[in-house]
Structures are given as C-alpha cells and as structure tokens.
Write an enzyme that holds these catalytic residues in place. Structure first.
Site, PDB file in Angstrom:
ATOM      1  N   TYR A  69       0.841  -1.191   0.000  1.00  0.00           N
ATOM      2  CA  TYR A  69       0.000   0.000   0.000  1.00  0.00           C
ATOM      3  C   TYR A  69       0.885   1.253   0.000  1.00  0.00           C
ATOM      4  O   TYR A  69       1.729   1.429   0.872  1.00  0.00           O
ATOM      5  CB  TYR A  69      -0.923   0.031   1.217  1.00  0.00           C
ATOM      6  N   SER A 172      -4.950 -14.006   1.810  1.00  0.00           N
ATOM      7  CA  SER A 172      -5.770 -13.020   1.131  1.00  0.00           C
ATOM      8  C   SER A 172      -5.808 -13.367  -0.354  1.00  0.00           C
ATOM      9  O   SER A 172      -4.770 -13.719  -0.933  1.00  0.00           O
ATOM     10  CB  SER A 172      -5.172 -11.620   1.344  1.00  0.00           C
TER      11      SER A 172
END
Length: 316
Positions: A69, A172
């Site tokens: 991120y 994920s």
C-alpha cells in the site's frame, strides 16, 4: 469463532451479526467492522492519528494494511501506508494496545508475487520496522505466489511465528485449493481468509471460500465491502452494480431510515461465517457513518432479494 447471540432460526430474524469475532487461538478479537489502510497515504490524510483514533473509538479495532500500500491512491512508494501508520503508533504508543494489527506481504512489483522463504522473512522484518512494532498480530500472504511451494511458505511463516514476530497467519485472495494447500503444511491453524466480498461481488458465497472458512473455523475478512465505492456512488455500469441491486439497496435504506452504505455493509455482516467488513473510508465522518450498519435489520427475505438483484437470476 464468534460470540454472536443473534437469533437466526426464524424467517424474519435479523441476520446482521454485530458481536465480536475471534481471530485464531491467541486471544485476539475484533469488531464486525475493521479499518483498512489501502488509501492511507500521507498527503491524502490530513490527520492520520485522528483517523486511527476514530476507527478504534467506534469499534474498528482490526487495522488492516499491507506493505504494497502506497503504490496507488496517490501514494509515492512501496511501504508508505505502513510507514504512516508506524509514525502514528510511535507518536501515540497507547493506540497499539487497542488494536489487532494486520498486514500483508507477497506482492512485489515489478515482479507480481514473491512468497519465497527469503523474501517473506525479509518482508516481515521490513513491515515490523516500518510499523515500528515488535509483533504483528495477523500476517497475511497477500496473493499466492505460483512459483513457491506451500511447504516453503509455511516454513517461513512458522519460523516468524515461533520467533514472536507474528502471532497469527492468514491468506488473502486465495482460492479454496490454495488455502488448503498452505494449511496442509502449517503446524498451526490458519486464522483468517480475506476475499473480496460485497453485495456486488458474491463469489465467496458460491466458490467454497466461506464454506471452507466455516468448516475450518477461519475468520473471514471482507475487502471492498461496498464494491470499491461503487455501491456508495450508486452509478450502475458494465463494471458496477446493476440498477436492480441499487434499487433494492435504496429501498431497504429508506425502510431502515439509513444510508445505502449502511445497508451494503450490513449485508456483508449477515453471512453465517460472520465476516469482518474492512472499511477504507479516510475521514472520521465517514468512518462514523459506516457504523450505522450495526443498527440495520436485514432478514432472510431481504438478503435473498439483494442476491437476486445482484445476480439478475432468481434463486432456484
């Protein structure tokens, strides 16, 4: 997995699950809404500490980030969101004790993915340094690396867990088969799985992800629970929600005297796997507004109406 006393046996029972979720076997628990740092980059967030404090004050104690991120949403570099969160934690150390701190690794631009033992060990150390903490509560493999054997991934995660660098492990964006392959080589249970899930993206309900999670007692974390903002904006299109879905959500929002976002989030919380919906709003006002979902009432008829409006196909 949960301490949810919501009565779900009658057809008109409220299915929105608002109790705490248990994560793994380390005594961790989190609220039904979590806070996501996907867009948590420095020049987009005027008051980062205020944003984190608001999330925690309103029960979003699972704080979810990732090392990658910072490469989008106006970010400038890999690791930027972790660095900013680390700055917040260093400036207000008491916040760390109030949160379940989750991060992810394994996406490695320009090479798409790398979950080799060498990389994972380095990635965990780098995340600890950027976050300025000694332990990560929940570490996810962000996406599966097709060129690393799951036994090697498991070995790296086990070493990090045994050394105290991470407490629990999750996946994920993994298929059921990929999750099962990793779980087979771990000497401890997986704690979480994190798929995309919303009223506009129902895949985990039908591809076996939620069924596997319930079978293995794995907590599900739902990313993009309002369809990447598409459900909030209410603009149908080829890549967005159907007009029928928007109309159904708006009808329920009017009935419940609440917002479209609250209904969309409440729908995510109705599944018996008891997902945690990861909210990525970056202003205190929108974070607070998201908690209106916990006051929404949705029964089976409402949920099936949303599914049918989303898919455009009546339930068989």
């Amino acid at each position: 997995m949960t301490d949810d006393s919501t009565e779900t046996n009658t057809p008109d029972a409220n299915l929105v699950r608002t109790a705490l979720r248990t994560i793994g076997g380390s005594g961790l628990s989190a609220g039904p809404l979590g806070f996501g740092c996907w867009r948590f980059v420095s020049f987009q967030v005027d008051h980062p500490q205020q944003v984190i404090e608001t999330a925690l004050d309103y029960g979003m104690n699972l704080i979810d980030t990732a090392d990658v991120y910072g490469l989008d949403w106006g970010g400038t570099h890999f690791g930027e969101a972790e660095e900013l969160l680390g700055t917040v934690l260093a400036g207000a150390p008491g916040l760390r004790d109030r949160m379940v701190l989750a991060t992810k690794g394994g996406i490695t631009p320009p090479t798409p993915y790398n979950s080799s033992p060498t990389h994972l060990s380095r990635a965990i150390d780098d995340s600890l340094r950027r976050l300025q903490v000694d332990t990560i509560d929940l570490y996810h493999i962000h996406r599966p690396d097709l060129y690393t054997h799951p036994a090697e991934v498991a070995a790296a995660l086990t070493e990090a867990r045994e050394s105290g660098k991470i407490r629990e492990v999750g996946v994920s964006n993994h298929t059921v088969a990929q999750t099962e392959a990793l779980a087979a080589h771990l000497p401890f249970p997986l704690a979480t799985t994190q798929p995309e899930f919303s009223a506009d993206h129902l895949d985990p309900m039908f591809d076996g992800t939620f069924d596997m999670a319930m079978r293995r007692d794995i907590t599900a974390l739902a990313w993009s629970p309002i369809g990447g903002g598409r459900l909030a904006l209410g603009v149908p299109g080829p890549d967005g929600p159907t007009p029928e879905l928007l109309a159904q959500i708006d009808s329920l929002a009017e009935r419940e005297d609440t917002t479209r976002v609250a209904v969309a989030l409440a729908f995510v919380l109705t599944h018996p796997v008891a997902p945690i919906a990861i909210v990525s709003s970056q202003t205190p006002e929108r974070i607070i507004d998201a908690t209106k979902a916990l006051s929404v009432r949705l029964d089976r008829s409402d949920c099936y109406a949303i599914i049918e409006a989303s898919t455009g196909v009546p339930m068989p």
